[in-house]
Design a protein around this motif. Structure first.
Motif, PDB file in Angstrom:
ATOM      1  N   LEU A   1       1.058  -1.288  -0.020  1.00  0.00           N
ATOM      2  CA  LEU A   1      -0.044  -0.087  -0.069  1.00  0.00           C
ATOM      3  C   LEU A   1       0.891   1.259  -0.126  1.00  0.00           C
ATOM      4  O   LEU A   1       2.089   1.187   0.666  1.00  0.00           O
ATOM      5  N   MET A   2       0.382   2.338  -0.417  1.00  0.00           N
ATOM      6  CA  MET A   2       1.136   3.475  -0.598  1.00  0.00           C
ATOM      7  C   MET A   2       0.997   4.596   0.597  1.00  0.00           C
ATOM      8  O   MET A   2       1.740   5.385   0.852  1.00  0.00           O
ATOM      9  N   GLU A   3      -0.269   4.382   1.096  1.00  0.00           N
ATOM     10  CA  GLU A   3      -0.726   5.243   2.235  1.00  0.00           C
ATOM     11  C   GLU A   3       0.004   4.638   3.726  1.00  0.00           C
ATOM     12  O   GLU A   3       0.186   3.364   3.810  1.00  0.00           O
ATOM     13  N   TYR A   4       0.400   5.807   4.508  1.00  0.00           N
ATOM     14  CA  TYR A   4       0.845   5.367   6.117  1.00  0.00           C
ATOM     15  C   TYR A   4      -0.417   5.510   6.874  1.00  0.00           C
ATOM     16  O   TYR A   4      -1.219   6.365   6.754  1.00  0.00           O
ATOM     17  N   ARG A   5      -0.432   4.927   7.785  1.00  0.00           N
ATOM     18  CA  ARG A   5      -1.239   4.994   9.274  1.00  0.00           C
ATOM     19  C   ARG A   5      -0.569   5.850  10.103  1.00  0.00           C
ATOM     20  O   ARG A   5       0.521   5.301  10.786  1.00  0.00           O
ATOM     21  N   HIS A   6      -0.967   6.885  10.575  1.00  0.00           N
ATOM     22  CA  HIS A   6      -0.530   7.584  11.843  1.00  0.00           C
ATOM     23  C   HIS A   6      -1.520   7.512  12.808  1.00  0.00           C
ATOM     24  O   HIS A   6      -2.738   8.079  12.995  1.00  0.00           O
ATOM     25  N   VAL A   7      -0.749   7.146  13.989  1.00  0.00           N
ATOM     26  CA  VAL A   7      -1.741   7.152  15.343  1.00  0.00           C
ATOM     27  C   VAL A   7      -0.680   7.933  16.380  1.00  0.00           C
ATOM     28  O   VAL A   7       0.375   7.611  16.662  1.00  0.00           O
ATOM     29  N   THR A   8      -1.562   8.891  17.255  1.00  0.00           N
ATOM     30  CA  THR A   8      -1.022   9.665  18.131  1.00  0.00           C
ATOM     31  C   THR A   8      -1.698   9.114  19.477  1.00  0.00           C
ATOM     32  O   THR A   8      -2.951   9.225  19.550  1.00  0.00           O
ATOM     33  N   LEU A   9      -0.907   8.536  20.473  1.00  0.00           N
ATOM     34  CA  LEU A   9      -1.198   8.262  21.827  1.00  0.00           C
ATOM     35  C   LEU A   9      -0.513   9.145  22.943  1.00  0.00           C
ATOM     36  O   LEU A   9       0.382   9.704  22.607  1.00  0.00           O
ATOM     37  N   PHE A  10      -1.065   9.001  24.091  1.00  0.00           N
ATOM     38  CA  PHE A  10      -0.768  10.126  24.903  1.00  0.00           C
ATOM     39  C   PHE A  10      -0.890   9.260  26.274  1.00  0.00           C
ATOM     40  O   PHE A  10      -2.067   8.833  26.535  1.00  0.00           O
TER      41      PHE A  10
ATOM     42  N   ILE B   1      -2.067   8.953   5.959  1.00  0.00           N
ATOM     43  CA  ILE B   1      -1.364   9.875   5.252  1.00  0.00           C
ATOM     44  C   ILE B   1      -0.872   9.420   3.826  1.00  0.00           C
ATOM     45  O   ILE B   1      -0.189   8.529   3.878  1.00  0.00           O
ATOM     46  N   ASP B   2      -1.202  10.221   2.973  1.00  0.00           N
ATOM     47  CA  ASP B   2      -0.837   9.952   1.684  1.00  0.00           C
ATOM     48  C   ASP B   2       0.707  10.841   0.951  1.00  0.00           C
ATOM     49  O   ASP B   2       0.245  12.108   0.891  1.00  0.00           O
ATOM     50  N   ILE B   3       1.697  10.285   1.094  1.00  0.00           N
ATOM     51  CA  ILE B   3       2.822  11.053   0.512  1.00  0.00           C
ATOM     52  C   ILE B   3       3.406  10.851  -0.810  1.00  0.00           C
ATOM     53  O   ILE B   3       4.181  11.410  -1.074  1.00  0.00           O
ATOM     54  N   THR B   4       2.674  10.157  -1.713  1.00  0.00           N
ATOM     55  CA  THR B   4       2.885   9.916  -2.997  1.00  0.00           C
ATOM     56  C   THR B   4       3.013  11.009  -3.870  1.00  0.00           C
ATOM     57  O   THR B   4       4.073  11.236  -4.739  1.00  0.00           O
ATOM     58  N   ARG B   5       2.255  12.154  -3.518  1.00  0.00           N
ATOM     59  CA  ARG B   5       2.558  13.296  -4.285  1.00  0.00           C
ATOM     60  C   ARG B   5       3.174  14.669  -3.639  1.00  0.00           C
ATOM     61  O   ARG B   5       3.077  15.665  -3.963  1.00  0.00           O
ATOM     62  N   SER B   6       3.727  14.058  -2.646  1.00  0.00           N
ATOM     63  CA  SER B   6       4.661  15.132  -1.806  1.00  0.00           C
ATOM     64  C   SER B   6       6.062  15.336  -2.527  1.00  0.00           C
ATOM     65  O   SER B   6       6.953  14.447  -2.048  1.00  0.00           O
ATOM     66  N   ILE B   7       6.079  16.394  -3.084  1.00  0.00           N
ATOM     67  CA  ILE B   7       7.445  16.695  -3.640  1.00  0.00           C
ATOM     68  C   ILE B   7       8.566  17.460  -2.670  1.00  0.00           C
ATOM     69  O   ILE B   7       7.872  18.046  -1.815  1.00  0.00           O
ATOM     70  N   ILE B   8       9.683  17.149  -2.766  1.00  0.00           N
ATOM     71  CA  ILE B   8      10.778  17.823  -1.907  1.00  0.00           C
ATOM     72  C   ILE B   8      11.742  18.612  -2.638  1.00  0.00           C
ATOM     73  O   ILE B   8      12.205  17.846  -3.448  1.00  0.00           O
ATOM     74  N   ASN B   9      12.023  19.595  -2.347  1.00  0.00           N
ATOM     75  CA  ASN B   9      12.812  20.556  -2.880  1.00  0.00           C
ATOM     76  C   ASN B   9      14.225  20.361  -1.768  1.00  0.00           C
ATOM     77  O   ASN B   9      14.191  20.790  -0.752  1.00  0.00           O
ATOM     78  N   ILE B  10      15.431  19.739  -2.396  1.00  0.00           N
ATOM     79  CA  ILE B  10      16.349  19.406  -1.513  1.00  0.00           C
ATOM     80  C   ILE B  10      17.293  20.783  -1.682  1.00  0.00           C
ATOM     81  O   ILE B  10      17.790  20.815  -2.716  1.00  0.00           O
ATOM     82  N   ILE B  11      17.582  21.592  -0.863  1.00  0.00           N
ATOM     83  CA  ILE B  11      18.308  22.922  -1.399  1.00  0.00           C
ATOM     84  C   ILE B  11      19.883  22.952  -0.575  1.00  0.00           C
ATOM     85  O   ILE B  11      19.772  22.664   0.878  1.00  0.00           O
ATOM     86  N   VAL B  12      20.726  22.871  -1.294  1.00  0.00           N
ATOM     87  CA  VAL B  12      22.130  22.836  -0.658  1.00  0.00           C
ATOM     88  C   VAL B  12      22.866  24.003  -1.151  1.00  0.00           C
ATOM     89  O   VAL B  12      23.270  24.096  -2.348  1.00  0.00           O
TER      90      VAL B  12
END
Length: 508
Positions: A242-251, A265-276
């Protein structure tokens, strides 16, 4: 949230029902033990015509008497235990009744200036609201930040190492191991049995069956403890197909684990600009591009500046060069080695308008010292290990960060008044600490700072020069290796004496 009176009435009803069941159980045990025991298949002595003496019947009677005495003792013990439980339940019912009367009369807790929580559940939720879970806490400086520690199924990556702990450890302490296992199981329970308010959609398996997650789908997690509030856990799960992540927050507000949030969370369309930002350092840049190309990246943009090098200035220009809408940015240096898994962590832990990601880099020591017993140091890929003598978590560095362009522009970017080496990243970090955004600060296994010779220029300000020298000293070797270098002459003298004594004994 239900009204207090309704909660107390419900609890009182169940307590009364429990009392009735306990009384019935006591009566049933008494009747059961008092009833004579018979065995339909047993024959009575003397019926078959055999002759039994007086001693036989006396022994039989004694055996039966001992049997009933043992059973009577056991029954008394059970009755005493049930009486104790009955007394405890009566005390609980009396406490709830008194609490109900206090609430009806409008009398609050007088030992505190603030109004005490109406019940335990309300108090636990108030602890979650006070903690930095849903909104960032405005902090005066970087010293007020409580960092996370990251973990997988098998390892914990911890910042506070001291002289005995290691940067990467299995949770050898039973309490820590049990805690993390419990948390992962609780996260799986949230995912596999979602509530109506959970932000995730039901998803079926390849054969139409219900999709069930297990511990092998756990990717990574973070936890941190605020000493006056409780412990926060961020858990990420993903199935391989699967492409999606499952995120759980517990306290855990110093009580039972409580679910705060569950989302997909679907990160497949999340572009990252790596700036150096870069000035000179061509060999390091060639190594960086080689590592970069291995991760299947092919789009590059070169922005040239004909001016004195300024890291903050270069990152500012690179951040504003993108004009195609919202984008996630990773501010990086040329001597950084990162994995594809780290980029996924970057995507998972940054969210526009809500949180920025400040990972802690694992900084490698001088390979000439670490691998002094070898003719030549091993390739860079073989040096990427989290060991006490190979490197350390660079918790004083804030240059590597993942944040969205909109947050960077809103916060005001880098301070252009900072010249030369260092300082600009700390200023930006402090801006986020003063905002409402959540700062995720944690060590990550897929991010390494490669060792390189560091030169502290005379043109630096006193503060910058001090920071540069401090970084240079900490970046050279571990405590034990530095000690070996300091006492090298003493060690060599000792070895010569040992060799001379051995030769003398051999000749004699």
């Amino acid at each position: 949230m239900p009204r207090r009176g309704l909660i107390l009435q419900t609890r009182t009803h169940w307590l009364l029902l429990g009392l009735a069941l306990l009384c019935s159980l006591i009566l049933f045990l008494y009747l059961l033990e008092c009833a004579p025991q018979t065995d339909g298949n047993a024959s009575l002595p003397g019926i078959i015509g055999e002759n039994y003496g007086k001693e036989y019947y006396q022994a039989l009677l004694q055996e039966q008497e001992e049997h009933y005495q043992t059973r009577a003792t056991s029954l008394k013990r059970q009755i005493a235990q049930l009486k104790q439980e009955l007394q405890e339940m009566s005390e609980k019912m009396r406490f709830l009744q008194e609490k109900k009367n206090v609430g009806a009369n409008g009398i609050g807790y007088q030992g505190n200036k603030e109004q005490a929580p109406s019940d335990l559940l309300e108090f636990l939720h108030s602890q979650i609201d006070k903690a930095e879970v849903s909104i960032g806490a405005k902090l005066p400086s970087e010293y007020g930040v409580i960092p996370f520690e990251s973990f997988t199924l098998m390892k914990v990556f911890q910042l506070e190492m001291g002289l005995t702990r290691h940067p990467e450890e299995k949770p050898v302490r039973k309490d820590k191991r049990d805690e993390l296992v419990e948390v992962i199981e609780a996260g799986l329970e949230v995912i596999n049995n979602p509530d109506e308010d959970d932000e995730q959609e039901d998803e079926d398996g390849p054969l139409g069956e219900k999709l069930i997650f297990n511990e092998n789908d756990f990717i990574e997690g973070y936890y941190r403890t605020e000493k006056d509030k409780g412990t926060q856990y961020e858990l990420f799960f993903k199935k391989a197909d699967l492409m999606e992540y499952r995120h759980v927050t517990l306290f855990r507000p110093f009580g039972p684990l409580m679910k705060v949030k569950s989302e997909m969370i679907d990160i497949t369309r999340s572009i990252i600009n790596i700036i150096v930002p870069l000035a000179e350092r061509t060999e390091a840049f060639a190594q960086f591009m080689q590592n970069f190309s291995e991760s299947n990246f092919h789009n590059y943009t070169l922005v040239s500046l004909n001016e004195e090098f300024n890291r903050g200035r270069g990152l500012n220009v690179g951040a504003r060069a993108w004009d195609k809408g919202e984008v996630l940015m990773f501010f990086c240096d040329v001597d950084i080695y990162f994995s594809a898994e780290f980029l996924n962590s970057c995507r998972l832990n940054a969210e526009p308008g809500k949180k920025v990601f400040y990972p802690v880099v694992f900084s490698l020591y001088n390979p000439a010292i670490v691998y002094a017993n070898l003719d030549v140091p091993p390739p860079v890929e073989q040096q990427l290990v989290h060991k006490k003598d190979s490197g350390f978590w660079r918790d004083f560095g804030f240059g590597m960060t993942c944040q969205y362009q909109s947050d960077f522009l809103t916060i005001g970017g880098f301070d252009m008044e900072v010249k030369g080496w260092g300082g600009e990243d700390v200023h930006l970090y402090r801006k986020y600490l003063h905002s409402d955004l959540i700062v995720i600060r944690t060590p990550v296994p897929g991010l390494f700072h490669l060792w390189h010779e560091k030169r502290c220029a005379d043109e630096l300000t006193p503060e910058q020069y001090r920071m540069c020298i401090q970084s240079k000293a900490m970046n050279e070797a571990s405590h034990s290796h530095l000690g070996m270098l300091v006492f090298r002459e003493e060690i060599e003298t000792h070895l010569h004496k040992q060799a001379y004594r051995t030769n003398s004994e051999a000749v004699g």
